[in-house]
Design an enzyme around this catalytic site. Sequence first.
Site, short mmCIF file in Angstrom:
data_model
loop_
_atom_site.label_atom_id
_atom_site.label_comp_id
_atom_site.label_asym_id
_atom_site.label_seq_id
_atom_site.Cartn_x
_atom_site.Cartn_y
_atom_site.Cartn_z
N ASP A 153 -79.68 -15.17 -48.98
CA ASP A 153 -79.74 -14.26 -49.63
C ASP A 153 -81.52 -14.15 -50.01
O ASP A 153 -82.08 -12.99 -50.41
CB ASP A 153 -79.24 -14.36 -51.26
CG ASP A 153 -77.96 -13.96 -51.03
OD1 ASP A 153 -77.37 -13.33 -50.53
OD2 ASP A 153 -77.06 -14.57 -51.95
N THR A 198 -80.32 -20.49 -48.31
CA THR A 198 -79.48 -19.49 -48.62
C THR A 198 -79.93 -18.24 -47.87
O THR A 198 -81.01 -18.06 -47.78
CB THR A 198 -79.48 -19.09 -50.29
OG1 THR A 198 -79.10 -17.87 -50.51
CG2 THR A 198 -81.15 -19.18 -50.59
N ARG A 251 -68.29 -26.80 -54.06
CA ARG A 251 -68.80 -26.32 -55.51
C ARG A 251 -67.81 -27.40 -56.40
O ARG A 251 -66.63 -27.55 -56.13
CB ARG A 251 -68.36 -24.95 -55.76
CG ARG A 251 -69.06 -24.01 -54.76
CD ARG A 251 -69.05 -22.55 -55.25
NE ARG A 251 -69.33 -21.77 -54.26
CZ ARG A 251 -70.53 -21.28 -54.12
NH1 ARG A 251 -71.51 -21.64 -54.63
NH2 ARG A 251 -71.08 -20.58 -53.06
N ASP A 284 -83.45 -15.24 -52.28
CA ASP A 284 -83.76 -14.91 -53.48
C ASP A 284 -84.35 -15.95 -54.45
O ASP A 284 -84.18 -15.86 -55.78
CB ASP A 284 -82.38 -14.40 -54.00
CG ASP A 284 -81.40 -15.38 -54.08
OD1 ASP A 284 -81.60 -16.57 -53.42
OD2 ASP A 284 -80.18 -15.30 -54.67
N ASP A 291 -79.77 -21.36 -55.67
CA ASP A 291 -80.38 -21.72 -56.93
C ASP A 291 -79.37 -22.67 -57.77
O ASP A 291 -79.66 -23.34 -58.60
CB ASP A 291 -80.61 -20.38 -57.52
CG ASP A 291 -79.43 -19.68 -57.86
OD1 ASP A 291 -78.26 -19.76 -57.15
OD2 ASP A 291 -79.38 -18.66 -58.45
N ARG A 295 -74.76 -10.13 -54.06
CA ARG A 295 -74.25 -9.86 -55.34
C ARG A 295 -75.37 -9.36 -56.09
O ARG A 295 -75.29 -8.48 -56.80
CB ARG A 295 -73.47 -10.93 -55.75
CG ARG A 295 -71.93 -10.89 -55.19
CD ARG A 295 -71.19 -11.95 -55.85
NE ARG A 295 -71.77 -13.29 -56.12
CZ ARG A 295 -71.54 -14.31 -55.27
NH1 ARG A 295 -70.73 -14.01 -54.30
NH2 ARG A 295 -71.99 -15.53 -55.55
N GLY A 308 -73.04 -22.35 -50.88
CA GLY A 308 -72.51 -21.71 -49.80
C GLY A 308 -73.21 -22.30 -48.64
O GLY A 308 -74.57 -22.50 -48.52
#
Length: 319
Positions: free
Chosen positions: A128, A126, A73, A130, A104, A172, A12
């Site tokens: 996120d 990213t 991707r 995360d 990741d 998510r 992304g």
Amino acid sequence: MINKIAVLTSGGDCPGMNAAIRGVVRAAQAKNIEVFGVHNGYVGLIGKQIVPLDSRAVSDTIHRGGTFLGTARSEEFRTSAGQQKALANLQELGIDGLVVIGGDGSLSGARILGEMGMKVAGIPGTIDNDLWGTEYTVGADTAVNTVVDAIDKIRDTASAHGRVMVVEVMGRESGWIALTAGFAGGAELILIPEIAYDLNRVCERVKEAVANKHHCIIVIAEGAGNGMAIGDHIHRKTGLETRVSVLGHIQRGGSPTVFDRVLASRLGAGAVKALLDGKTNVMLGCQGANIVAIDFADALGQKKVIDAEEFNLASIMSI
């Protein structure tokens, strides 16, 4: 010796990827190292979509969202044959090191190439936020500022009409965006996948908020439930007028904030330095004021957890 470095963006997109590419290119050229850009992530690496990059190629990119190299991707890269082809293309061009910018999944791909013998360094990109070992990932600050701006605007109409507004944001598996933006935006309720909630209790909190403030803002991460379904449930259980806004991909775009521009630039330069220092299979991250190199085994093998104290504080501040 490192004489040629390639850089790619994968997975992304996020604001600040262009700044990170720029950081890699200019830091490498300052050391007289040739730089190559890989278009369209691992798809381009397998397809040999690899072109030289110089300082002019990255001029006027620090402020641009997305990634001028493109991203995609690749199912083929998941196969052994695809991985071997990607490595062979790098070796054919005499490339000594690879910098991968992404989340990741993208960094897991870099780790595979590292285990196959390529010198690799990763930059966490990213929204996120995360990835373990870094306080911030590239793009996260811009994303939460975008969400807070949306919450501020949504609150205006919620207040004017006395409505309950459910704002669904990305995440998510991680509730960092929802928690951080909900906290900063003064949301009355924040729902994230890491912390269980009871919908009946949510409805009670909603009624309390409307009684006190005449309106209510709920921020929910997509991994914590479907915003439309939760909005419908609240309306049926409380009888209150409820509207839902799904922010979607607006969170991934836009000009990066000052924080993301500086962070991305520092991480780009840090990736080049790590490769020159003989480090490989590492992700660059920020810890306090420092740029540090974290082994992929740690960065990708451990889970970053939500700060429960921050979640509790956000709840207290919403009263």
